[in-house]
Design a protein around this motif. Structure first.
Motif, PDB file in Angstrom:
ATOM      1  N   THR A 123      -8.421  -3.631   4.716  1.00 41.88           N
ATOM      2  CA  THR A 123      -9.463  -4.550   5.166  1.00 41.88           C
ATOM      3  C   THR A 123     -10.409  -4.822   4.013  1.00 41.88           C
ATOM      4  O   THR A 123     -10.734  -3.915   3.238  1.00 41.88           O
ATOM      5  N   ILE A 124     -10.862  -6.081   3.928  1.00 41.35           N
ATOM      6  CA  ILE A 124     -11.863  -6.366   2.895  1.00 41.35           C
ATOM      7  C   ILE A 124     -13.178  -5.683   3.251  1.00 41.35           C
ATOM      8  O   ILE A 124     -14.025  -5.486   2.399  1.00 41.35           O
ATOM      9  N   ASP A 125     -13.360  -5.341   4.546  1.00 47.09           N
ATOM     10  CA  ASP A 125     -14.653  -4.776   4.989  1.00 47.09           C
ATOM     11  C   ASP A 125     -14.884  -3.339   4.506  1.00 47.09           C
ATOM     12  O   ASP A 125     -16.003  -2.850   4.553  1.00 47.09           O
ATOM     13  N   ASN A 126     -13.822  -2.648   4.093  1.00 45.63           N
ATOM     14  CA  ASN A 126     -13.890  -1.260   3.596  1.00 45.63           C
ATOM     15  C   ASN A 126     -14.474  -0.299   4.636  1.00 45.63           C
ATOM     16  O   ASN A 126     -15.135   0.679   4.283  1.00 45.63           O
TER      17      ASN A 126
ATOM     18  N   VAL B  25     -22.166 -12.994   4.191  1.00 46.61           N
ATOM     19  CA  VAL B  25     -20.852 -12.448   3.816  1.00 46.61           C
ATOM     20  C   VAL B  25     -20.203 -11.776   5.019  1.00 46.61           C
ATOM     21  O   VAL B  25     -20.859 -11.538   6.034  1.00 46.61           O
ATOM     22  N   MET B  26     -18.916 -11.439   4.888  1.00 42.37           N
ATOM     23  CA  MET B  26     -18.226 -10.770   5.998  1.00 42.37           C
ATOM     24  C   MET B  26     -18.672  -9.309   6.092  1.00 42.37           C
ATOM     25  O   MET B  26     -19.264  -8.765   5.155  1.00 42.37           O
ATOM     26  N   GLY B  27     -18.336  -8.692   7.188  1.00 48.13           N
ATOM     27  CA  GLY B  27     -18.755  -7.313   7.439  1.00 48.13           C
ATOM     28  C   GLY B  27     -19.175  -7.217   8.895  1.00 48.13           C
ATOM     29  O   GLY B  27     -20.328  -7.437   9.243  1.00 48.13           O
ATOM     30  N   ARG B  28     -18.179  -6.963   9.739  1.00 47.57           N
ATOM     31  CA  ARG B  28     -18.404  -6.962  11.179  1.00 47.57           C
ATOM     32  C   ARG B  28     -19.189  -5.732  11.616  1.00 47.57           C
ATOM     33  O   ARG B  28     -20.236  -5.843  12.254  1.00 47.57           O
ATOM     34  N   HIS B  29     -18.683  -4.548  11.240  1.00 48.32           N
ATOM     35  CA  HIS B  29     -19.325  -3.308  11.684  1.00 48.32           C
ATOM     36  C   HIS B  29     -20.167  -2.693  10.587  1.00 48.32           C
ATOM     37  O   HIS B  29     -21.025  -1.871  10.848  1.00 48.32           O
TER      38      HIS B  29
ATOM     39  N   GLY C   3     -17.630 -17.053   4.096  1.00 47.06           N
ATOM     40  CA  GLY C   3     -16.480 -17.092   5.012  1.00 47.06           C
ATOM     41  C   GLY C   3     -15.179 -16.586   4.414  1.00 47.06           C
ATOM     42  O   GLY C   3     -15.148 -15.576   3.704  1.00 47.06           O
ATOM     43  N   HIS C   4     -14.105 -17.320   4.667  1.00 45.73           N
ATOM     44  CA  HIS C   4     -12.765 -16.837   4.322  1.00 45.73           C
ATOM     45  C   HIS C   4     -12.435 -16.912   2.831  1.00 45.73           C
ATOM     46  O   HIS C   4     -11.390 -16.406   2.434  1.00 45.73           O
ATOM     47  N   THR C   5     -13.325 -17.500   2.028  1.00 43.49           N
ATOM     48  CA  THR C   5     -13.080 -17.436   0.573  1.00 43.49           C
ATOM     49  C   THR C   5     -13.027 -15.961   0.152  1.00 43.49           C
ATOM     50  O   THR C   5     -12.371 -15.604  -0.817  1.00 43.49           O
ATOM     51  N   GLN C   6     -13.721 -15.105   0.929  1.00 44.75           N
ATOM     52  CA  GLN C   6     -13.756 -13.673   0.596  1.00 44.75           C
ATOM     53  C   GLN C   6     -12.417 -12.989   0.864  1.00 44.75           C
ATOM     54  O   GLN C   6     -12.142 -11.911   0.356  1.00 44.75           O
ATOM     55  N   ARG C   7     -11.603 -13.569   1.725  1.00 39.72           N
ATOM     56  CA  ARG C   7     -10.315 -12.950   2.056  1.00 39.72           C
ATOM     57  C   ARG C   7      -9.170 -13.532   1.251  1.00 39.72           C
ATOM     58  O   ARG C   7      -8.063 -12.962   1.239  1.00 39.72           O
ATOM     59  N   GLY C   8      -9.410 -14.700   0.625  1.00 42.21           N
ATOM     60  CA  GLY C   8      -8.306 -15.393  -0.042  1.00 42.21           C
ATOM     61  C   GLY C   8      -8.163 -15.030  -1.503  1.00 42.21           C
ATOM     62  O   GLY C   8      -8.958 -14.270  -2.061  1.00 42.21           O
TER      63      GLY C   8
ATOM     64  N   ALA D 168     -24.974  -9.536   5.914  1.00 42.94           N
ATOM     65  CA  ALA D 168     -23.632  -9.336   6.479  1.00 42.94           C
ATOM     66  C   ALA D 168     -23.591  -9.988   7.860  1.00 42.94           C
ATOM     67  O   ALA D 168     -24.558  -9.905   8.622  1.00 42.94           O
ATOM     68  N   GLU D 169     -22.461 -10.594   8.192  1.00 45.22           N
ATOM     69  CA  GLU D 169     -22.343 -11.346   9.452  1.00 45.22           C
ATOM     70  C   GLU D 169     -22.657 -10.499  10.694  1.00 45.22           C
ATOM     71  O   GLU D 169     -23.079 -11.003  11.716  1.00 45.22           O
ATOM     72  N   GLY D 170     -22.449  -9.174  10.598  1.00 43.09           N
ATOM     73  CA  GLY D 170     -22.645  -8.308  11.776  1.00 43.09           C
ATOM     74  C   GLY D 170     -24.048  -7.734  11.883  1.00 43.09           C
ATOM     75  O   GLY D 170     -24.306  -6.879  12.738  1.00 43.09           O
TER      76      GLY D 170
ATOM     77  N   SER E 196      -1.167 -11.546  12.523  1.00 40.34           N
ATOM     78  CA  SER E 196      -1.768 -12.038  13.776  1.00 40.34           C
ATOM     79  C   SER E 196      -2.703 -10.963  14.296  1.00 40.34           C
ATOM     80  O   SER E 196      -2.668  -9.828  13.827  1.00 40.34           O
ATOM     81  N   ARG E 197      -3.521 -11.347  15.260  1.00 42.41           N
ATOM     82  CA  ARG E 197      -4.392 -10.356  15.905  1.00 42.41           C
ATOM     83  C   ARG E 197      -3.834  -9.989  17.283  1.00 42.41           C
ATOM     84  O   ARG E 197      -4.572  -9.771  18.229  1.00 42.41           O
ATOM     85  N   LYS E 198      -2.515  -9.929  17.370  1.00 41.87           N
ATOM     86  CA  LYS E 198      -1.842  -9.609  18.640  1.00 41.87           C
ATOM     87  C   LYS E 198      -2.040  -8.131  18.990  1.00 41.87           C
ATOM     88  O   LYS E 198      -1.794  -7.242  18.181  1.00 41.87           O
TER      89      LYS E 198
END
Ligand code: F6P
Length: 342
Positions: A125-128, A168-172, A271-276, A220-222, A71-73
């Motif tokens: 993290t997949i983002d490394n 692709v993903m990559g927030r920061h 999207g989430h195919t990268q995390r699965g 990258a998404e970010g 979770s992201r709690k």
């Protein structure tokens, strides 16, 4: 000794390999019991725990996701949640904790370490983009998934003489974009670390089209454009760590490219195919090494530390150092990628 383990934040391939390694090392080498905490910090607030036996973790090495849930709690926001965590730690007799997660999960781990809880972090993290470790597990798998997608997009781009934009993903940071872009032979890679100018991008693509009638653009998404500090988001809502849901920059860039260049452009958001999915061999081995090293760090009472990969060695570094900043893409790597632009 009774150690707890939780997995927090976005899931990633290799989490189950860590859990398996932790249980094996703890049970067989140190004769410790392991308690699995469900759904990240949420499970410690709600007291959702289960014993992790050798049997419970057998057969999970190759499985993606996390058998514990996540979770992201952020439990440090409410005093009541902090109290409930303290109570549950006492109630379940948890003498030390392993927190497997990204910068958010690790910053919560640091909070509880400062409160006196014996804790060791495992970076994931997949983002490394976690500072202090050369690689995080999950990244190699994501990179392979994206590279395969780029290979597939190449053949259809070439047949239709189109530009294909792949988000692709990559927030920061743009590690996934750069590494899979290089591996997949991308003609342009746009990352958060280097604000882009759409006219420059289009100029390079048009030049390429004099030679080859198709192109692959990885974004990258970010990523942000040089003339705006705004992210492109799916939703304005913030999560408990203050993060907004990114996504959609591929469509914006795709539209602009088609308008400016006049070349037909299509957009794919991975999207989430990268995390699965199942972790690569590299991620299984790295995750296993991290799991074993984290239990060893607890045994040495190296509390408040995070295991990390440095060259070929697994070392420990202070959590405080790891959460201070993100690890950005090495610009020398981006310069290599740039040689193939346009
Ligand atoms: O933190 C890893 C990550 O995959 C980011 O790249 C992405 O922005 C985010 O997770 C997406 O998270 P969620 O699955 O919660 O939407």
């Amino acid at each position: 000794m009774n150690i707890g383990i939780l997995t927090g934040g976005g899931d990633c391939p290799g989490l189950n390999a860590v859990i398996r390694a932790v249980v094996r090392r703890a049970r067989i080498t140190y004769n410790w019991d392991v308690i699995g905490i469900r759904n990240g910090w949420n499970g410690l607030v709600d007291g959702e725990v289960e014993p992790l036996t050798l049997y419970a973790v057998s057969g999970i090495l190759h499985r993606g996701g996390t058998i514990l849930g996540t979770s992201r709690k952020n439990p440090t926001l409410e005093h009541e949640d902090i109290e409930r965590i303290r109570d549950n730690i006492r109630r379940y007799g948890i003498s030390a904790l392993l927190a497997v997660g990204g910068d958010d999960t690790l910053s919560v781990a640091l909070h509880f370490h400062k409160e006196g809880l014996p804790i060791v972090g495992v970076p994931k993290t997949i983002d490394n983009d976690i500072y202090g470790t050369d690689f995080t597990f999950g990244f190699n798998t994501a990179m392979s998934t994206v590279t395969e997608a780029i290979d597939r997009l190449h053949t259809t781009a070439e047949s239709h003489h189109r530009i294909m934009v792949v988000e692709v993903m990559g927030r920061h940071s743009g590690w996934i974009a750069v590494m899979s872009g290089i591996a997949g032979g991308a003609d342009m890679i746009i990352i958060p670390e280097v604000p882009y100018d759409i006219h420059d991008v289009c100029e390079k693509l048009m030049k390429r089209h004099e030679l080859k009638k198709f192109s692959i653009v990885v974004v990258a998404e970010g990523a942000k454009s040089a003339d705006s500090d705004e992210h492109i988001v799916q939703d304005e809502k913030l999560d408990e760590f203050g993060h907004i849901r990114l996504g959609g920059i591929g469509y914006l860039i795709g539209d602009q490219i088609e308008k400016i260049t006049g070349i037909e452009t299509r957009v794919t958001i991975l999207g989430h195919t990268q995390r699965g999915g199942s972790p690569t061999a590299y991620d299984r081995v790295l995750a296993t090494r991290f799991g074993v090293a984290a239990v060893d760090a607890l045994h040495r009472k190296e509390y408040g530390k995070m295991v990390a990969l440095r060259s070929e060695e697994i070392i420990t570094i202070p959590l405080e150092e790891a959460v201070l900043k993100n690890k950005n893409v090495d610009m020398k790597l981006y310069e290599i990628a740039e040689i193939f632009f346009g």
